[in-house]
Structures are given as structure tokens and as C-alpha cells.
Design an enzyme around this catalytic site. Structure first.
Site, mmCIF file in Angstrom:
data_model
loop_
_atom_site.group_PDB
_atom_site.id
_atom_site.type_symbol
_atom_site.label_atom_id
_atom_site.label_comp_id
_atom_site.label_asym_id
_atom_site.label_seq_id
_atom_site.Cartn_x
_atom_site.Cartn_y
_atom_site.Cartn_z
ATOM 1 N N ARG A 96 -7.386 7.511 -19.330
ATOM 2 C CA ARG A 96 -8.150 8.751 -19.536
ATOM 3 C C ARG A 96 -7.340 9.711 -20.399
ATOM 4 N NH1 ARG A 96 -7.628 12.594 -15.815
ATOM 5 N NH2 ARG A 96 -8.050 11.218 -14.068
ATOM 6 N N LYS B 234 -22.548 8.114 -35.605
ATOM 7 C CA LYS B 234 -23.318 8.117 -36.847
ATOM 8 C C LYS B 234 -22.524 7.426 -37.965
ATOM 9 C CE LYS B 234 -25.835 10.395 -34.006
ATOM 10 N NZ LYS B 234 -25.831 11.844 -33.912
ATOM 11 N N ASP C 169 -19.421 21.017 -37.150
ATOM 12 C CA ASP C 169 -19.899 19.674 -36.839
ATOM 13 C C ASP C 169 -20.053 18.968 -38.189
ATOM 14 O OD1 ASP C 169 -21.419 17.429 -36.280
ATOM 15 O OD2 ASP C 169 -22.575 18.414 -34.698
ATOM 16 N N TYR D 155 -27.807 20.692 -34.498
ATOM 17 C CA TYR D 155 -28.280 19.509 -33.771
ATOM 18 C C TYR D 155 -28.952 19.930 -32.460
ATOM 19 C CZ TYR D 155 -27.946 15.095 -31.218
ATOM 20 O OH TYR D 155 -28.220 13.977 -30.487
HETATM 21 C C1 LIG Z 1 -25.823 12.794 -32.873
HETATM 22 C C2 LIG Z 1 -25.228 14.097 -33.152
HETATM 23 C C3 LIG Z 1 -24.486 14.787 -32.172
HETATM 24 C C4 LIG Z 1 -24.316 14.234 -30.766
HETATM 25 O O1 LIG Z 1 -23.580 13.066 -30.734
HETATM 26 P P1 LIG Z 1 -23.781 11.900 -29.630
HETATM 27 O O2 LIG Z 1 -22.797 10.883 -30.057
HETATM 28 O O3 LIG Z 1 -25.200 11.459 -29.687
HETATM 29 O O4 LIG Z 1 -23.453 12.506 -28.311
HETATM 30 C C5 LIG Z 1 -23.931 15.987 -32.524
HETATM 31 N N1 LIG Z 1 -24.102 16.519 -33.755
HETATM 32 C C6 LIG Z 1 -24.810 15.896 -34.716
HETATM 33 C C7 LIG Z 1 -24.952 16.535 -36.046
HETATM 34 C C8 LIG Z 1 -25.402 14.678 -34.443
HETATM 35 O O5 LIG Z 1 -26.118 14.078 -35.400
#
Ligand SMILES: *Cc1c(COP(=O)(O)O)cnc(C)c1O
Length: 380
Positions: A46, A195, A170, A98
Site C-alpha cells: 500500500r 485513458k 487534470d 469531468y
Molecule cells: C476518466 C476521467 C477521470 C476519472 O478517472 P477514472 O480512472 O475513471 O477514475 C478524471 N478526469 C478525466 C478528465 C477523465 O477523463
């Protein structure tokens, strides 16, 4: 070293035990102590894990930051970062972030005493007007989801410096291949590695990159205390994905550009959102601060919801699915899928209409992709 080289060689590679070229998956919860009070650098997964460490070092290098951290999901990364704040603190965030981030802030963190203001991040005066004595953080996303709005990072960093705010971005959509926010003075970068960084729709993961020792120490503390870290196998998958990130991003962009140009001239399409188009309001800023415009294209279908439904039923190569950034092309109906957790009113204010379709343009042959969109738009 250049980006393409760092993507393949960052962190401890080859592995120092046997020289394995593929980073070994240290699938273990716990590690033997060498002696009383003496570890070999790891004690419990962890807290830290050697496979995870290679991924963390790699993402940190690609972003040009101090240290990296890998999380179980993008939301786990964001949950951890928002815990840098305390009850009573105020956050200014984009109104088009998001959907899951919006839900975390609005429906979870508000109950723990954090305050949020959501606004369009394209105007310095508007942002500064929202700064209050308890404002501690600016939360940015560029290009944003799903409208691909662009935030001027120099402007954001400037505001943050003036008002002593922590800036978080982000960077999931652009990836460090197209945008390196730390070069513009941003303090923390978060990712959903689910992604583009992983890129193959076979893992969920998140990451954070820090820029100071103080932030590094605090994020490490929170990751361990909150238990939000990623599993070794998931880290290995993301590492493998990152090795091809540069070539994938180039092709995603080339395909997306072609699709944006095709849709822009189509009689059934009302509006196309792609930062690479000169008609896009953020085009000039995107051209200045990004190395490329990315692989996401959104567009409005003319007329009503039944036309949208017909289009989504007719697509064959594009798959109707949430998520994005993988090799396979996906189509998303934001209002009922990715952004369903946003109240209708907030969606309307942000410009996310019921006719909006978001495409994650994959790596299939571009002629096949355009043909698929063309036949799907031939609904009557
Ligand atoms: C998918 C996404 C998230 C969240 O990520 P997860 O891996 O699904 O928890 C946050 N920000 C953006 C821009 C995203 O496309």
C-alpha cells in the site's frame, strides 16, 4: 533525454535483480525485512511497491515534475489530492470538468466542509472575482471534457501566484506528450491513466505528479493513509501502454483532425468542437501552449434527440461507450452517459446539450472511420 526515450527507459530499468527488460510485476503485499528495523526499501505494497515505483518515476519524468504517484483510479488520485485541503477551504473549479470530478466535489466533499465555485476558466477577471479569503485551490482541466475548452495556463498560474492558490490540472485529455503544465507554473498534475496513458481500455488507474518536496511528502502521506494506491499488475499494464504513448498520440491526433474537418462540412452537423480548428475559441491558446490538439472531437447533431439516437444506433466501428483514450474508437452521449451525474441545469450552463456527441478517435484506418460516421449520419 527526449520524451520518446523517457517513455521507455525511465525509472529502474532494466530491473536490478536479474536485468529483466520488462519491468517485473512484484505481486506481493509485504516484503521481508533485512534485519530488525531495516528494509530493502519496501515493506508493504500500500505504501510503496517496486513495480509501482517505476511507473511513478516514469510519469514524473514525462511531466517534468518532482515525484509521481500511482493510484487505483483517476478518481482515487483526485480524492487524494482534494484531501490536501481542510474543512472551510474554498476551491474554484472549471464548470466543464469531468463529471465524476464534479460529483466528488459537489456530492461528497461539500459534506466535509469544502466550498466550491464552478466557472468557465477563460477570463482572468471572472476568476479573480471569485477568489475569497478562504480560497485555496484552482482546479483546471484543459482541453476540458466534453467541449474541449482551453484554459490559458500562464494566466491561471499568474492568478494563483497573486492570490497564493494551489493549482491542480487534470491532464488526462492532452497527456504530457501534448501538454506539460508544470512548465507553465502549475503545482500538481493529475491523470486518469485509464485513458491515453494506458491506452488499451484494459485497466483503471490514476496518477499525481508533484512539484515541491512539501507536496511530495503530503501526497505520499495521504496515499498511504487513505489507501488509494494502485496494484502492481495495473501499474505494469500502464507502463506498457506508456512505452507507445508518443506514436499513439500522433496517430490519434492525425485521425481526430481528419474527422473534425470531415464533420465540419457535413450538413447534418451543427457544430464541431476541436481545438485544432481555427473556429475553436481556444485555438490560439492551444496552439501556443500545446504540442498537438489531441484525439477527442465533440459535435452537435442538427435537430433533435431522435436524430442523436439514430446516429448512435447506426455506428458500427465506433462503439457506444463511456471512457476514452484507447486504441478503439468510441462514441459517447455526454448528457445520458459521462455527464449524467451533472444536473441538467449545470449541463445547460456549461453548454453540454442533449445533441452533443463526444468521439474518442482511435487508431483504426481513417477511411474506415470516416465512412462509418458518414453512413451513421445518413439517418432520415
Ligand atoms: C476518466 C476521467 C477521470 C476519472 O478517472 P477514472 O480512472 O475513471 O477514475 C478524471 N478526469 C478525466 C478528465 C477523465 O477523463
Amino acid at each position: 533525454m527526449k520524451f520518446e526515450t523517457l517513455a521507455i527507459h525511465s525509472g529502474e530499468r532494466p530491473d536490478k535483480t536479474y536485468g529483466a527488460i520488462s519491468v517485473p510485476i512484484y505481486q506481493t503485499s509485504t516484503f521481508a525485512f533485512e534485519d530488525v528495523g531495516k528494509t530493502r526499501g519496501y515493506d508493504y505494497s500500500r505504501t510503496a511497491n517496486p513495480t509501482r515505483k517505476v511507473l511513478e518515476d516514469t510519469i514524473a519524468q514525462l511531466e517534468g515534475g518532482k515525484a509521481g504517484f500511482a493510484f487505483a483510479t483517476g478518481m482515487a488520485a483526485e480524492t487524494t489530492v482534494i484531501h490536501l485541503l481542510k474543512a472551510g477551504d474554498h476551491v474554484i473549479a472549471g464548470d466543464d470538468i469531468y463529471g465524476g470530478t464534479y460529483r466528488l466535489f459537489q456530492n461528497v466533499m461539500r459534506d466535509f466542509g469544502l466550498e466550491f465555485t464552478f466557472l468557465r476558466m477563460d477570463n482572468q477577471e471572472r476568476i479573480e472575482k471569485a477568489v475569497k479569503p478562504n480560497t485555496k485551490m484552482l482546479w483546471l482541466e484543459t482541453p476540458s471534457n466534453p467541449l474541449l475548452n482551453i484554459v490559458d495556463l500562464e494566466m491561471a498560474a499568474d492568478i494563483a501566484k497573486k492570490h497564493k492558490l494551489l493549482t491542480v490540472i487534470d491532464n488526462t485529455f492532452a497527456t504530457p506528450y501534448f501538454l506539460r503544465p508544470i512548465e507553465y507554473g502549475i503545482d500538481l498534475v493529475v491523470h486518469s491513466t485509464t485513458k491515453y496513458l494506458n491506452g488499451h481500455c484494459d485497466v483503471v488507474g490514476g496518477a499525481v505528479v508533484t512539484t515541491t518536496d512539501e507536496l511530495t511528502e503530503r501526497v505520499q502521506f495521504l496515499l498511504n493513509a487513505m489507501g488509494t494506491s494502485a496494484s502492481p499488475f495495473d501499474c505494469w499494464l500502464v507502463l506498457r501502454g506508456i512505452e507507445t504513448l508518443p506514436v499513439r498520440m500522433k496517430q490519434h491526433e492525425e485521425n481526430a483532425f481528419a474527422i473534425a474537418n470531415y464533420l465540419k462540412g457535413h450538413p447534418k452537423v451543427k457544430k464541431v468542437y476541436y481545438p485544432g480548428l481555427e473556429s475553436h475559441p481556444g485555438h490560439e491558446i492551444a496552439r501556443r501552449q500545446m504540442k498537438g490538439f489531441g484525439g477527442m472531437v465533440s459535435f452537435n447533431i442538427k435537430d433533435g434527440i431522435s436524430e442523436v439516437n439514430s446516429f448512435l444506433k447506426r455506428i458500427k466501428i465506433f462503439v457506444l461507450a463511456e471512457s476514452m483514450g484507447g486504441v478503439a474508437s468510441l462514441a459517447d452521449h455526454a448528457a445520458t452517459m459521462t455527464h449524467a451525474s451533472m444536473p441538467e441545469e449545470a449541463r445547460r450552463k456549461a453548454g453540454i446539450t442533449n445533441q452533443l456527441i463526444r468521439l474518442s478517435v482511435g487508431l483504426e484506418n481513417i477511411d474506415d472511420l470516416i465512412e462509418d460516421l458518414g453512413q451513421a449520419l445518413e439517418f432520415s
